[in-house]
Design an enzyme around this catalytic site. Structure first.
Site, PDB file in Angstrom:
ATOM      1  N   ARG A 112      55.469  29.346  31.872  1.00  0.00           N
ATOM      2  CA  ARG A 112      56.763  28.816  31.417  1.00  0.00           C
ATOM      3  C   ARG A 112      57.166  29.504  30.117  1.00  0.00           C
ATOM      4  NH1 ARG A 112      56.625  22.711  31.421  1.00  0.00           N
ATOM      5  NH2 ARG A 112      56.911  23.040  33.657  1.00  0.00           N
ATOM      6  N   GLU A 174      54.336  31.692  39.555  1.00  0.00           N
ATOM      7  CA  GLU A 174      55.657  31.083  39.370  1.00  0.00           C
ATOM      8  C   GLU A 174      56.025  31.138  37.894  1.00  0.00           C
ATOM      9  OE1 GLU A 174      57.309  27.105  41.187  1.00  0.00           O
ATOM     10  OE2 GLU A 174      56.727  26.708  39.117  1.00  0.00           O
ATOM     11  N   ALA A 186      64.032  18.887  30.321  1.00  0.00           N
ATOM     12  CA  ALA A 186      63.058  18.880  31.428  1.00  0.00           C
ATOM     13  C   ALA A 186      61.768  18.145  31.049  1.00  0.00           C
ATOM     14  CB  ALA A 186      62.738  20.307  31.857  1.00  0.00           C
TER      15      ALA A 186
HETATM   16  P1  GTP Z   1      57.790  21.590  43.886  1.00  0.00           P
HETATM   17  O1  GTP Z   1      57.317  21.021  45.164  1.00  0.00           O
HETATM   18  O2  GTP Z   1      58.104  20.541  42.848  1.00  0.00           O
HETATM   19  O3  GTP Z   1      56.905  22.677  43.341  1.00  0.00           O
HETATM   20  O4  GTP Z   1      59.195  22.245  44.196  1.00  0.00           O
HETATM   21  P2  GTP Z   1      59.483  23.655  44.868  1.00  0.00           P
HETATM   22  O5  GTP Z   1      58.239  24.295  45.333  1.00  0.00           O
HETATM   23  O6  GTP Z   1      60.618  23.498  45.812  1.00  0.00           O
HETATM   24  O7  GTP Z   1      59.940  24.525  43.659  1.00  0.00           O
HETATM   25  P3  GTP Z   1      61.065  24.311  42.549  1.00  0.00           P
HETATM   26  O8  GTP Z   1      61.385  25.704  42.162  1.00  0.00           O
HETATM   27  O9  GTP Z   1      62.179  23.430  42.971  1.00  0.00           O
HETATM   28  O10 GTP Z   1      60.274  23.563  41.380  1.00  0.00           O
HETATM   29  C1  GTP Z   1      59.150  24.125  40.817  1.00  0.00           C
HETATM   30  C2  GTP Z   1      58.786  23.467  39.505  1.00  0.00           C
HETATM   31  O11 GTP Z   1      59.910  23.379  38.630  1.00  0.00           O
HETATM   32  C3  GTP Z   1      58.299  22.031  39.602  1.00  0.00           C
HETATM   33  O12 GTP Z   1      56.955  21.968  39.941  1.00  0.00           O
HETATM   34  C4  GTP Z   1      58.574  21.531  38.183  1.00  0.00           C
HETATM   35  O13 GTP Z   1      57.604  22.021  37.270  1.00  0.00           O
HETATM   36  C5  GTP Z   1      59.892  22.201  37.881  1.00  0.00           C
HETATM   37  N1  GTP Z   1      61.009  21.349  38.292  1.00  0.00           N
HETATM   38  C6  GTP Z   1      61.759  21.463  39.417  1.00  0.00           C
HETATM   39  N2  GTP Z   1      62.677  20.508  39.481  1.00  0.00           N
HETATM   40  C7  GTP Z   1      62.547  19.754  38.378  1.00  0.00           C
HETATM   41  C8  GTP Z   1      63.210  18.591  37.874  1.00  0.00           C
HETATM   42  O14 GTP Z   1      64.134  18.049  38.482  1.00  0.00           O
HETATM   43  N3  GTP Z   1      62.778  18.083  36.697  1.00  0.00           N
HETATM   44  C9  GTP Z   1      61.772  18.658  35.979  1.00  0.00           C
HETATM   45  N4  GTP Z   1      61.415  18.086  34.816  1.00  0.00           N
HETATM   46  N5  GTP Z   1      61.097  19.731  36.431  1.00  0.00           N
HETATM   47  C10 GTP Z   1      61.484  20.281  37.601  1.00  0.00           C
HETATM   48 MG    MG Z   2      56.989  24.936  43.250  1.00  0.00          MG
END
Ligand code: GTP
Ligand code: MG
Length: 238
Positions: A112, A174, A186
């Site tokens: 991050r 990621e 966030a």
């Molecule tokens: P996950 O099953 O959550 O990993 O989602 P994904 O594989 O569809 O990936 P996405 O890119 O949507 O999200 C990856 C990561 O971004 C999450 O694991 C969180 O760390 C962060 N994230 C995504 N959406 C949110 C949100 O609505 N709020 C916060 N605080 N973090 C988020």
């Molecule tokens: Mg993810």
């Protein structure tokens, strides 16, 4: 004498548990082998993170001497816990296997990055993607297209080439890149709502989304201020 005599008799009929009886001998081998494979895998993902982290640290140092400001405010990273990897495989409906772990889950290694300005996010992403040992697998621009709840961030899934003793591996990592302000939202939203296992009331949901909008507007205003200042380095020549 203040010493209390130890009552040995109580312990006599309590036999020690032979842990190997918990699993049959064939199973024992499997358990041991699997946990070793898992450990090796985690080392690979850590190496992927180290790779990205080193690139970012080099950029950081370069900016420090070349420019009068730094487009990277902070860098943090984590390797996903095996338990939550397995939980995620199950949630996505995949059999929990080593193969699926490697091919279906792309956020085992996570980095991050926070940046002062929105423009810095795209600059940092473009620099990383210009490196020829980094390949883009997936890009989600939650800044241009914020999530329904207001979440904003640029997500990249890349794979990095890492050399090990016997082979070269591509490790998926990621990378989440966002402004300090987006990160503030966030972090707090994560504590209060994101995957907390309950449905949050509509008025709280709306309130959080409004906060995200206010923050996004502020980010944009700060960007506009920066853009008109002659001291702000806007050429994306980092
Ligand atoms: P996950 O099953 O959550 O990993 O989602 P994904 O594989 O569809 O990936 P996405 O890119 O949507 O999200 C990856 C990561 O971004 C999450 O694991 C969180 O760390 C962060 N994230 C995504 N959406 C949110 C949100 O609505 N709020 C916060 N605080 N973090 C988020
Ligand atoms: Mg993810």
């Amino acid at each position: 004498d203040e010493y209390i005599e130890y009552d040995n008799k109580q312990n006599e009929d309590q036999t020690d548990t032979d842990l190997t009886t918990l699993v049959s001998f064939t199973n024992y081998d499997v358990v041991l082998n699997t946990s070793m494979q898992l450990q090796q895998l985690m080392v690979m993902y850590e190496a992927g993170i180290d790779h990205i982290q080193t690139k970012l640290e080099i950029l950081n140092k370069e900016f420090e001497v070349k420019k009068n400001r730094n487009p990277i405010a902070s860098i943090s990273s984590r390797v996903k816990e095996p338990m939550s990897i397995m939980e995620k495989l199950q949630r996505k409906g995949y059999p929990v296997t080593m193969e699926n772990l490697m091919t279906k889950i792309f956020d085992i290694a996570g980095v991050r990055i926070t940046c002062p300005f929105i423009s810095d996010i795209y600059d940092v992403a473009n620099i990383l993607l210009s490196h020829d040992d980094i390949h883009l697998i997936e890009l989600k621009d939650y800044i241009k297209y914020p999530k329904e709840n207001g979440y904003r961030s640029l997500h990249l899934v890349v794979d990095v080439e890492v050399f090990f003793s016997e082979q070269k591996k591509r490790i998926p990592v990621e990378i989440q890149i966002r402004t300090i302000a987006m990160d503030f939202w966030a972090a707090l939203e994560h504590q209060m709502a994101y995957k907390q296992g309950f449905e949050i009331p509509a008025e709280i949901y709306n309130e959080l989304r409004d906060c995200a909008t206010v923050i996004a507007n502020t980010d944009e205003r700060m960007q506009r201020i920066a853009n008109i200042l002659p001291s702000f380095d806007k050429d994306a020549s980092y």
